[in-house]
Design a protein around this motif. Structure first.
Motif, short mmCIF file in Angstrom:
data_model
loop_
_atom_site.label_atom_id
_atom_site.label_comp_id
_atom_site.label_asym_id
_atom_site.label_seq_id
_atom_site.Cartn_x
_atom_site.Cartn_y
_atom_site.Cartn_z
N THR A 45 48.75 24.02 -17.08
CA THR A 45 48.58 22.60 -17.36
C THR A 45 49.80 22.05 -18.10
O THR A 45 50.28 20.96 -17.81
CB THR A 45 47.31 22.35 -18.19
N ASP A 48 52.65 21.58 -15.64
CA ASP A 48 52.41 20.39 -14.82
C ASP A 48 52.66 19.11 -15.61
O ASP A 48 53.26 18.16 -15.11
CB ASP A 48 50.98 20.37 -14.28
N ASP A 51 56.33 18.35 -16.06
CA ASP A 51 56.88 17.71 -14.86
C ASP A 51 56.51 16.23 -14.82
O ASP A 51 57.35 15.37 -14.51
CB ASP A 51 56.37 18.39 -13.59
N GLU A 52 55.26 15.93 -15.14
CA GLU A 52 54.80 14.54 -15.15
C GLU A 52 55.56 13.72 -16.21
O GLU A 52 55.95 12.57 -15.95
CB GLU A 52 53.30 14.49 -15.45
#
Length: 100
Positions: A45, A48, A51-52
């Protein structure tokens, strides 16, 4: 008596945000495997979300609400990752041979 170095800090909190610990010598016990799996999810998580965050910040057009939400999620995720790192650090220290 079990010392704090022999306890595994689990990747979740108890009531009131207090840390939870596991006392076991069995790395393949149900609770150990559950903790390992949750740590893996938390680290995934975090990757991710990183990256966001890079995408959101790179666009340069994020509004106040989007940035506030991103900061809240990054804070929550950083807390999880710090708990994983602390737990793993304690386990490394507990398993290192003592040299005199």
């Amino acid at each position: 008596m079990t010392t704090p170095n022999e306890l595994r800090l689990l990747p979740w909190s108890g009531p009131g945000g207090k840390p939870c610990y596991l006392s076991t010598d069995d790395r393949d016990s149900y609770m150990s495997r559950l903790a390992d799996n949750i740590e893996a999810v938390q680290l995934g998580t975090a990757a991710d979300l990183l990256d966001e965050a890079e995408e959101t910040l790179g666009a340069g057009e994020a509004g106040t609400e989007a940035l506030r939400h991103l900061a809240q999620e990054l804070t929550r995720t950083l807390r999880d990752v710090l708990r994983v790192a602390t737990s793993r650090g304690h386990r490394l220290t507990a398993t290192e041979p003592h040299h005199l």
